[in-house]
Design a protein around this motif. Structure first.
Motif, PDB file in Angstrom:
ATOM      1  N   PHE A 127       0.868  -1.344  -0.071  1.00 32.16           N
ATOM      2  CA  PHE A 127      -0.098  -0.099   0.074  1.00 32.16           C
ATOM      3  C   PHE A 127       0.769   1.274   0.085  1.00 32.16           C
ATOM      4  O   PHE A 127       0.638   2.274  -0.809  1.00 32.16           O
ATOM      5  CB  PHE A 127      -0.844  -0.070   1.328  1.00 32.16           C
ATOM      6  N   ARG A 144       2.423   1.839  -3.567  1.00 25.49           N
ATOM      7  CA  ARG A 144       1.438   1.764  -4.802  1.00 25.49           C
ATOM      8  C   ARG A 144       0.242   2.497  -4.779  1.00 25.49           C
ATOM      9  O   ARG A 144      -0.531   3.009  -5.480  1.00 25.49           O
ATOM     10  CB  ARG A 144       1.434   0.250  -5.378  1.00 25.49           C
ATOM     11  N   CYS A 184      -1.842   8.601  -3.290  1.00 22.56           N
ATOM     12  CA  CYS A 184      -2.957   9.286  -3.729  1.00 22.56           C
ATOM     13  C   CYS A 184      -3.797   8.990  -2.508  1.00 22.56           C
ATOM     14  O   CYS A 184      -4.606  10.022  -2.277  1.00 22.56           O
ATOM     15  CB  CYS A 184      -3.712   8.455  -5.094  1.00 22.56           C
ATOM     16  N   MET A 197      -6.395  13.964  -4.654  1.00 24.63           N
ATOM     17  CA  MET A 197      -6.085  13.042  -5.710  1.00 24.63           C
ATOM     18  C   MET A 197      -7.268  11.604  -5.404  1.00 24.63           C
ATOM     19  O   MET A 197      -7.587  11.077  -6.522  1.00 24.63           O
ATOM     20  CB  MET A 197      -4.691  12.322  -5.426  1.00 24.63           C
ATOM     21  N   LEU A 239      -9.168   6.345   2.240  1.00 23.61           N
ATOM     22  CA  LEU A 239      -9.622   4.883   2.463  1.00 23.61           C
ATOM     23  C   LEU A 239      -9.626   4.466   4.068  1.00 23.61           C
ATOM     24  O   LEU A 239      -9.719   3.217   4.258  1.00 23.61           O
ATOM     25  CB  LEU A 239      -8.537   3.932   1.940  1.00 23.61           C
ATOM     26  N   VAL A 298     -12.486   2.142   4.837  1.00 26.26           N
ATOM     27  CA  VAL A 298     -13.213   1.772   3.688  1.00 26.26           C
ATOM     28  C   VAL A 298     -13.873   0.288   3.586  1.00 26.26           C
ATOM     29  O   VAL A 298     -14.761  -0.084   2.648  1.00 26.26           O
ATOM     30  CB  VAL A 298     -12.010   1.888   2.285  1.00 26.26           C
ATOM     31  N   ARG A 303     -17.548  -0.218   4.028  1.00 27.03           N
ATOM     32  CA  ARG A 303     -18.044   1.005   3.509  1.00 27.03           C
ATOM     33  C   ARG A 303     -19.022   0.904   2.333  1.00 27.03           C
ATOM     34  O   ARG A 303     -18.412   0.055   1.437  1.00 27.03           O
ATOM     35  CB  ARG A 303     -16.960   2.026   3.539  1.00 27.03           C
ATOM     36  N   SER A 322     -16.358   9.303  -9.877  1.00 25.41           N
ATOM     37  CA  SER A 322     -16.760   9.136 -11.417  1.00 25.41           C
ATOM     38  C   SER A 322     -18.275   8.508 -11.344  1.00 25.41           C
ATOM     39  O   SER A 322     -18.726   8.058 -10.265  1.00 25.41           O
ATOM     40  CB  SER A 322     -15.964   8.078 -12.119  1.00 25.41           C
ATOM     41  N   LEU A 372     -18.220   4.584 -10.773  1.00 27.78           N
ATOM     42  CA  LEU A 372     -18.122   3.960  -9.466  1.00 27.78           C
ATOM     43  C   LEU A 372     -19.287   4.495  -8.646  1.00 27.78           C
ATOM     44  O   LEU A 372     -19.949   3.569  -8.053  1.00 27.78           O
ATOM     45  CB  LEU A 372     -16.808   4.460  -8.510  1.00 27.78           C
ATOM     46  N   TRP A 415     -18.057  -2.351   0.127  1.00 28.85           N
ATOM     47  CA  TRP A 415     -16.532  -2.836  -0.157  1.00 28.85           C
ATOM     48  C   TRP A 415     -16.411  -4.081   0.751  1.00 28.85           C
ATOM     49  O   TRP A 415     -15.788  -3.999   1.741  1.00 28.85           O
ATOM     50  CB  TRP A 415     -15.516  -1.869   0.245  1.00 28.85           C
ATOM     51  N   LEU A 431     -13.634  -5.597  -3.496  1.00 28.60           N
ATOM     52  CA  LEU A 431     -12.292  -5.078  -3.495  1.00 28.60           C
ATOM     53  C   LEU A 431     -11.489  -5.807  -4.440  1.00 28.60           C
ATOM     54  O   LEU A 431     -10.634  -5.195  -5.384  1.00 28.60           O
ATOM     55  CB  LEU A 431     -11.664  -4.849  -2.103  1.00 28.60           C
ATOM     56  N   THR A 462     -13.965   4.591 -14.396  1.00 31.76           N
ATOM     57  CA  THR A 462     -13.655   4.931 -12.999  1.00 31.76           C
ATOM     58  C   THR A 462     -12.229   5.633 -13.173  1.00 31.76           C
ATOM     59  O   THR A 462     -11.632   5.568 -14.507  1.00 31.76           O
ATOM     60  CB  THR A 462     -13.068   3.688 -12.253  1.00 31.76           C
ATOM     61  N   MET A 515      -5.123   2.253 -11.195  1.00 29.93           N
ATOM     62  CA  MET A 515      -4.026   1.389 -10.611  1.00 29.93           C
ATOM     63  C   MET A 515      -4.666   0.065 -10.058  1.00 29.93           C
ATOM     64  O   MET A 515      -5.351  -0.053  -9.382  1.00 29.93           O
ATOM     65  CB  MET A 515      -3.403   2.122  -9.163  1.00 29.93           C
ATOM     66  N   ILE A 547      -3.684  -3.970  -8.970  1.00 28.61           N
ATOM     67  CA  ILE A 547      -2.751  -5.047  -8.395  1.00 28.61           C
ATOM     68  C   ILE A 547      -2.987  -6.423  -9.113  1.00 28.61           C
ATOM     69  O   ILE A 547      -3.942  -7.091  -8.915  1.00 28.61           O
ATOM     70  CB  ILE A 547      -3.071  -5.146  -6.928  1.00 28.61           C
ATOM     71  N   VAL A 567      -3.066  -6.662   0.515  1.00 32.82           N
ATOM     72  CA  VAL A 567      -3.676  -5.232   0.559  1.00 32.82           C
ATOM     73  C   VAL A 567      -4.886  -5.011   1.085  1.00 32.82           C
ATOM     74  O   VAL A 567      -5.384  -4.259   2.069  1.00 32.82           O
ATOM     75  CB  VAL A 567      -3.505  -4.359  -0.774  1.00 32.82           C
TER      76      VAL A 567
HETATM   77  C1  HEC Z   1      -3.379   7.843  -9.147  1.00 30.28           C
HETATM   78  C2  HEC Z   1      -3.864   7.857  -7.628  1.00 30.28           C
HETATM   79  C3  HEC Z   1      -4.406   6.736  -7.210  1.00 30.28           C
HETATM   80  C4  HEC Z   1      -3.744   5.477  -6.742  1.00 30.28           C
HETATM   81  C5  HEC Z   1      -2.098   5.258  -6.850  1.00 30.28           C
HETATM   82  C6  HEC Z   1      -4.545   4.510  -6.264  1.00 30.28           C
HETATM   83  N1  HEC Z   1      -5.838   5.024  -6.371  1.00 30.28           N
HETATM   84 FE1  HEC Z   1      -7.594   4.362  -5.479  1.00 30.28          FE
HETATM   85  N2  HEC Z   1      -8.661   5.483  -6.178  1.00 30.28           N
HETATM   86  C7  HEC Z   1      -8.254   6.835  -6.961  1.00 30.28           C
HETATM   87  C8  HEC Z   1      -9.238   7.505  -7.367  1.00 30.28           C
HETATM   88  C9  HEC Z   1      -9.314   8.933  -8.142  1.00 30.28           C
HETATM   89  C10 HEC Z   1     -10.201   6.896  -6.798  1.00 30.28           C
HETATM   90  C11 HEC Z   1     -11.900   7.430  -7.279  1.00 30.28           C
HETATM   91  C12 HEC Z   1     -12.186   6.430  -8.265  1.00 30.28           C
HETATM   92  C13 HEC Z   1     -13.712   7.216  -9.160  1.00 30.28           C
HETATM   93  O1  HEC Z   1     -14.282   7.918  -8.460  1.00 30.28           O
HETATM   94  O2  HEC Z   1     -14.094   6.267 -10.183  1.00 30.28           O
HETATM   95  C14 HEC Z   1      -9.875   5.815  -6.089  1.00 30.28           C
HETATM   96  C15 HEC Z   1     -10.692   4.842  -5.518  1.00 30.28           C
HETATM   97  C16 HEC Z   1     -10.649   3.795  -4.552  1.00 30.28           C
HETATM   98  C17 HEC Z   1     -11.024   2.965  -4.208  1.00 30.28           C
HETATM   99  C18 HEC Z   1     -12.837   3.254  -3.847  1.00 30.28           C
HETATM  100  C19 HEC Z   1     -12.876   4.187  -2.523  1.00 30.28           C
HETATM  101  C20 HEC Z   1     -14.472   4.751  -2.318  1.00 30.28           C
HETATM  102  O3  HEC Z   1     -14.574   5.601  -1.660  1.00 30.28           O
HETATM  103  O4  HEC Z   1     -15.194   3.772  -2.807  1.00 30.28           O
HETATM  104  C21 HEC Z   1     -10.539   1.873  -3.418  1.00 30.28           C
HETATM  105  C22 HEC Z   1     -10.813   0.935  -2.286  1.00 30.28           C
HETATM  106  C23 HEC Z   1      -9.231   2.150  -3.774  1.00 30.28           C
HETATM  107  N3  HEC Z   1      -9.253   3.304  -4.746  1.00 30.28           N
HETATM  108  C24 HEC Z   1      -8.219   1.496  -3.355  1.00 30.28           C
HETATM  109  C25 HEC Z   1      -6.685   1.773  -4.112  1.00 30.28           C
HETATM  110  C26 HEC Z   1      -5.493   0.741  -3.635  1.00 30.28           C
HETATM  111  C27 HEC Z   1      -5.777  -0.433  -2.660  1.00 30.28           C
HETATM  112  C28 HEC Z   1      -4.336   1.269  -4.326  1.00 30.28           C
HETATM  113  C29 HEC Z   1      -3.237   0.920  -4.314  1.00 30.28           C
HETATM  114  C30 HEC Z   1      -2.776  -0.517  -5.080  1.00 30.28           C
HETATM  115  C31 HEC Z   1      -5.005   2.636  -4.789  1.00 30.28           C
HETATM  116  N4  HEC Z   1      -6.185   2.588  -4.818  1.00 30.28           N
HETATM  117  C32 HEC Z   1      -4.149   3.393  -5.719  1.00 30.28           C
HETATM  118  C33 HEC Z   1      -6.988   7.231  -7.298  1.00 30.28           C
HETATM  119  C34 HEC Z   1      -5.628   6.390  -7.068  1.00 30.28           C
END
Ligand code: HEC
Length: 123
Positions: A32, A35, A39, A50, A54, A57, A60, A71, A74, A81, A86, A100, A104, A106, A115
């Motif tokens: 975490f 990667r 954000c 960004m 979480l 989360v 949630r 977006s 989503l 979740w 997840l 979305t 990123m 995994i 994670v």
């Molecule tokens: C470059 C920035 C960025 C990185 C790096 C990133 N995320 Fe995200 N993540 C976002 C954004 C932006 C959203 C909102 C997506 C949307 O609205 O569609 C999001 C949404 C999420 C959500 C949903 C949250 C919700 O409130 O519903 C989860 C869970 C999540 N990310 C997990 C991860 C995990 C685990 C990683 C690492 C592997 C990760 N993210 C890496 C930008 C990032």
């Protein structure tokens, strides 16, 4: 050799009960940090510029924070979740929710399980 067999059977059934992989929240924290943390905030409930926070989360409602502009893709998701949601999202965000804002993924299943185990701990 019987105790060994019994221990092996027990270990297998424990593995089956908790998913296909032994989950390691400590390893997940490292992944975490490398990667996701650029954000995502996990210390505070407030979202960053960004990405949504979480913190808490796990369990949630999907896309439910009011201080992040999710977006439509989503937001259209219903449900919470869970580990399964997840896992599917993180395996391929764009397949799970085309459109979305997060891309990123995994790809390694064991890394994902770790994670997710870590995310359960950030309450
Ligand atoms: C470059 C920035 C960025 C990185 C790096 C990133 N995320 Fe995200 N993540 C976002 C954004 C932006 C959203 C909102 C997506 C949307 O609205 O569609 C999001 C949404 C999420 C959500 C949903 C949250 C919700 O409130 O519903 C989860 C869970 C999540 N990310 C997990 C991860 C995990 C685990 C990683 C690492 C592997 C990760 N993210 C890496 C930008 C990032």
């Amino acid at each position: 050799m019987r105790p060994t067999i019994a221990a092996a059977v027990l270990a297998l059934s424990l593995t089956a009960a908790s998913g296909a992989y032994a989950q390691d929240a400590v390893a997940g924290k490292t992944t975490f940090a490398g990667r996701c943390a650029a954000c995502h905030q996990v210390e505070a409930a407030k979202s960053g510029p960004m990405a949504p926070s979480l913190k808490g989360v796990f369990g949630r409602k999907i896309a439910s924070l009011t201080d992040f502009n999710y977006s439509d893709a989503l937001k259209a998701k219903t449900g919470k979740w869970t580990a399964a949601e997840l896992d599917t999202y993180l395996a391929s965000p764009l397949k799970y929710a085309p459109g979305t804002k997060m891309f990123m993924a995994i790809t390694d299943a064991a890394d994902r399980a770790n994670v997710i185990a870590y995310l359960k701990t950030v309450k």
